[in-house]
Design an enzyme around this catalytic site. Structure first.
Site, PDB file in Angstrom:
ATOM      1  N   LYS A  38       0.838  -1.200   0.000  1.00  0.00           N
ATOM      2  CA  LYS A  38       0.000   0.000   0.000  1.00  0.00           C
ATOM      3  C   LYS A  38       0.873   1.249   0.000  1.00  0.00           C
ATOM      4  O   LYS A  38       2.081   1.189   0.256  1.00  0.00           O
ATOM      5  CB  LYS A  38      -0.905  -0.010   1.230  1.00  0.00           C
ATOM      6  CG  LYS A  38      -0.130  -0.016   2.544  1.00  0.00           C
ATOM      7  CD  LYS A  38      -1.044  -0.064   3.744  1.00  0.00           C
ATOM      8  CE  LYS A  38      -0.223  -0.071   5.031  1.00  0.00           C
ATOM      9  NZ  LYS A  38      -1.076   0.013   6.237  1.00  0.00           N
ATOM     10  N   ARG A 136     -10.461  -0.386  14.796  1.00  0.00           N
ATOM     11  CA  ARG A 136     -10.485   0.260  13.473  1.00  0.00           C
ATOM     12  C   ARG A 136     -11.436  -0.583  12.615  1.00  0.00           C
ATOM     13  O   ARG A 136     -12.601  -0.733  12.941  1.00  0.00           O
ATOM     14  CB  ARG A 136      -9.081   0.332  12.865  1.00  0.00           C
ATOM     15  CG  ARG A 136      -8.102   1.209  13.627  1.00  0.00           C
ATOM     16  CD  ARG A 136      -6.836   1.469  12.836  1.00  0.00           C
ATOM     17  NE  ARG A 136      -6.340   0.286  12.136  1.00  0.00           N
ATOM     18  CZ  ARG A 136      -5.237   0.249  11.390  1.00  0.00           C
ATOM     19  NH1 ARG A 136      -4.506   1.334  11.240  1.00  0.00           N
ATOM     20  NH2 ARG A 136      -4.837  -0.865  10.809  1.00  0.00           N
ATOM     21  N   HIS A 168      -6.093  -7.555  13.044  1.00  0.00           N
ATOM     22  CA  HIS A 168      -4.872  -6.747  13.059  1.00  0.00           C
ATOM     23  C   HIS A 168      -4.505  -6.411  14.495  1.00  0.00           C
ATOM     24  O   HIS A 168      -5.379  -6.111  15.315  1.00  0.00           O
ATOM     25  CB  HIS A 168      -5.068  -5.468  12.251  1.00  0.00           C
ATOM     26  CG  HIS A 168      -3.804  -4.711  11.987  1.00  0.00           C
ATOM     27  ND1 HIS A 168      -2.760  -5.244  11.250  1.00  0.00           N
ATOM     28  CD2 HIS A 168      -3.408  -3.469  12.349  1.00  0.00           C
ATOM     29  CE1 HIS A 168      -1.789  -4.358  11.174  1.00  0.00           C
ATOM     30  NE2 HIS A 168      -2.143  -3.278  11.842  1.00  0.00           N
ATOM     31  N   ARG A 226       1.825 -10.933   7.268  1.00  0.00           N
ATOM     32  CA  ARG A 226       1.677  -9.756   6.416  1.00  0.00           C
ATOM     33  C   ARG A 226       2.760  -8.719   6.712  1.00  0.00           C
ATOM     34  O   ARG A 226       2.493  -7.704   7.363  1.00  0.00           O
ATOM     35  CB  ARG A 226       0.301  -9.121   6.638  1.00  0.00           C
ATOM     36  CG  ARG A 226      -0.888 -10.064   6.481  1.00  0.00           C
ATOM     37  CD  ARG A 226      -2.202  -9.292   6.516  1.00  0.00           C
ATOM     38  NE  ARG A 226      -2.309  -8.414   7.669  1.00  0.00           N
ATOM     39  CZ  ARG A 226      -2.949  -8.716   8.800  1.00  0.00           C
ATOM     40  NH1 ARG A 226      -3.533  -9.888   8.942  1.00  0.00           N
ATOM     41  NH2 ARG A 226      -3.009  -7.839   9.784  1.00  0.00           N
ATOM     42  N   TYR A 269      13.813  31.334   6.570  1.00  0.00           N
ATOM     43  CA  TYR A 269      12.705  32.014   7.208  1.00  0.00           C
ATOM     44  C   TYR A 269      12.843  32.050   8.733  1.00  0.00           C
ATOM     45  O   TYR A 269      13.167  31.057   9.371  1.00  0.00           O
ATOM     46  CB  TYR A 269      11.382  31.316   6.883  1.00  0.00           C
ATOM     47  CG  TYR A 269      10.933  31.447   5.446  1.00  0.00           C
ATOM     48  CD1 TYR A 269      10.835  32.688   4.842  1.00  0.00           C
ATOM     49  CD2 TYR A 269      10.583  30.320   4.717  1.00  0.00           C
ATOM     50  CE1 TYR A 269      10.413  32.803   3.528  1.00  0.00           C
ATOM     51  CE2 TYR A 269      10.148  30.418   3.406  1.00  0.00           C
ATOM     52  CZ  TYR A 269      10.060  31.664   2.817  1.00  0.00           C
ATOM     53  OH  TYR A 269       9.634  31.773   1.517  1.00  0.00           O
ATOM     54  N   CYS A 316      12.126  24.843   4.042  1.00  0.00           N
ATOM     55  CA  CYS A 316      11.130  25.547   3.234  1.00  0.00           C
ATOM     56  C   CYS A 316      10.382  24.555   2.345  1.00  0.00           C
ATOM     57  O   CYS A 316      10.636  23.353   2.382  1.00  0.00           O
ATOM     58  CB  CYS A 316      11.810  26.611   2.388  1.00  0.00           C
ATOM     59  SG  CYS A 316      12.860  27.733   3.330  1.00  0.00           S
ATOM     60  N   MET A 317       9.470  25.049   1.543  1.00  0.00           N
ATOM     61  CA  MET A 317       8.677  24.166   0.703  1.00  0.00           C
ATOM     62  C   MET A 317       9.527  23.385  -0.291  1.00  0.00           C
ATOM     63  O   MET A 317       9.267  22.202  -0.547  1.00  0.00           O
ATOM     64  CB  MET A 317       7.624  24.975  -0.064  1.00  0.00           C
ATOM     65  CG  MET A 317       6.676  24.120  -0.901  1.00  0.00           C
ATOM     66  SD  MET A 317       5.448  25.084  -1.782  1.00  0.00           S
ATOM     67  CE  MET A 317       4.453  25.713  -0.430  1.00  0.00           C
ATOM     68  N   ASP A 318      10.571  24.037  -0.822  1.00  0.00           N
ATOM     69  CA  ASP A 318      11.352  23.431  -1.895  1.00  0.00           C
ATOM     70  C   ASP A 318      12.839  23.305  -1.599  1.00  0.00           C
ATOM     71  O   ASP A 318      13.598  22.851  -2.458  1.00  0.00           O
ATOM     72  CB  ASP A 318      11.218  24.277  -3.182  1.00  0.00           C
ATOM     73  CG  ASP A 318       9.801  24.691  -3.449  1.00  0.00           C
ATOM     74  OD1 ASP A 318       8.978  23.800  -3.741  1.00  0.00           O
ATOM     75  OD2 ASP A 318       9.498  25.895  -3.348  1.00  0.00           O
TER      76      ASP A 318
END
Length: 375
Positions: A38, A136, A168, A226, A269, A316-318
């Site tokens: 997954k 769950r 599980h 699993r 920043y 930062c973002m990038d």
């Protein structure tokens, strides 16, 4: 100098995945192996990683959602696949037509699967899930008999086959946790009820063991295990060590900019890092949009120029910055964020520990801008 077309890449060693599967098989003799692939195989690349798992000895694959299973089928993967989260609107007819096995935790899901099977003219293979204490998915103890009754009725009409009974574990990764014994007892009780109702038998696969249980709980292995995170070389119980697993992913980037700055320069920043001398900064073109957590600021380490360097200032973002002092650094030089540790680089476990999280979150969080390169 010739540069690659991308500023960063996640290198995935498929031989490590195969070796990890062989190691896990040794811990669960006689049990079939279904690897959880997954979430893009925990960030390692769904189809190549799935094939490596099968080559390493897995007989089955597991996905959270049907669309993941259908992607594997479209790629030519023919091994049995189980999908276990079935929200309303899933393409169940296509799943049944493509021989994807499906999980049911309640009568409504079971009926939707059976109806899809009737529409396709094929029988659906269903794994009935019992909630043994994780709260769950799965039918609670009070609802388990009703789910079994509904499954037996749909089986009698020929739309489904009861292929598995499963649950599980919530705390298998916590050594000695008292809930584990309780859940295994509850699972045994659920299996006994199913057997008496006529929903058991040698052809029905019983399974509850995740990665941690495979490695530490022999009594939890039943007919199938699993593995998830362990297949990719990361320990499910890090306080007990690495179990001989080999991490498959190495995350690398290349320095995009090198600059000399004076003492008392605020970096990134908020100026959360301020240089204490004249120094050299390097810009690493990865950020929180790529899965480098923002709270790695001034905390996580990378390997650059043969030495570990702590991230300097706000992620930062990038991009983020590193401070290499007076050491030589050039644009295009490789930076290793994490790997298997064999070159002195940080491991995923070290990143997780420094950020107060688990390895699962780190590897699955690597974003789509970072190509996976399989070797």
């Amino acid at each position: 100098m010739s540069f690659p077309t991308t500023p960063a890449e996640a290198r995935v060693d498929l031989s490590a995945i195969r070796e990890n599967l062989a190691l896990l098989a040794g811990h669960a003799p006689g049990a079939e192996i279904m690897v959880a692939v997954k979430a893009d195989a925990y960030g390692h690349g769904l189809v190549p990683a799935a094939r490596a798992c099968l080559e390493g000895g897995a007989g089955r694959l597991g996905t959270a959602f049907v669309r993941e299973a259908l992607e594997l089928r479209a790629a030519g993967v023919t091994a049995p696949i189980l999908s276990w989260i079935i929200p309303p609107g899933e393409p169940l007819e296509e799943a049944v037509a493509q021989d994807v096995e499906l999980s049911a935790s309640g009568p409504s899901t079971l009926d939707a699967i059976a109806d899809a099977a009737a529409a396709t003219g094929r029988q659906a293979r269903v794994h009935l899930k019992a909630d043994t204490g994780t709260s769950r998915g799965g039918a609670p103890v009070r609802d388990w008999p009703a789910l079994l009754d509904r499954a037996l009725a749909r089986r009698a009409e020929g739309t489904i086959e009861i292929a598995g009974l499963w649950s599980h574990l919530a705390c298998a990764d916590v050594p000695g946790h008292p809930s584990v014994a309780g859940q295994l007892a509850a699972f045994d009780e659920a299996l006994g009820i199913a057997e008496k109702a006529g929903a058991g038998g040698s052809h029905v696969i019983r399974h509850i063991a995740n990665s941690a249980a495979i490695l530490t709980l022999p009594q939890a292995r039943y007919d199938m295990v699993r593995p998830g995170i362990a297949a990719y070389g990361l320990s499910p119980v890090p306080e007990l060590g690495g179990f001989g697993l080999r991490p498959a992913m190495t995350l690398v980037a290349r320095i995009a900019l090198v600059k000399r700055v004076p003492a008392e320069s605020g970096v990134s920043y908020g100026h959360l890092y301020v240089t204490d001398r004249e120094t050299t900064l390097g810009l690493v073109p990865l950020g929180y949009a790529d899965g480098v957590p923002r709270h790695a600021t001034n905390r996580a380490e990378v390997l650059a120029g043969g030495r570990r360097r702590r991230i300097a200032g706000r992620v930062c973002m990038d991009q983020f910055m590193i401070d290499v002092g007076d050491d030589p650094l050039a644009e295009g030089d490789e930076v290793i964020l994490f790997g298997d540790g064999s070159r002195g680089e940080p491991t995923v476990q070290e990143w997780a520990d420094s950020l107060g999280t688990i390895t699962h979150e780190i590897v699955t969080g690597i974003g789509s801008r970072v190509p996976r390169v399989h070797r």
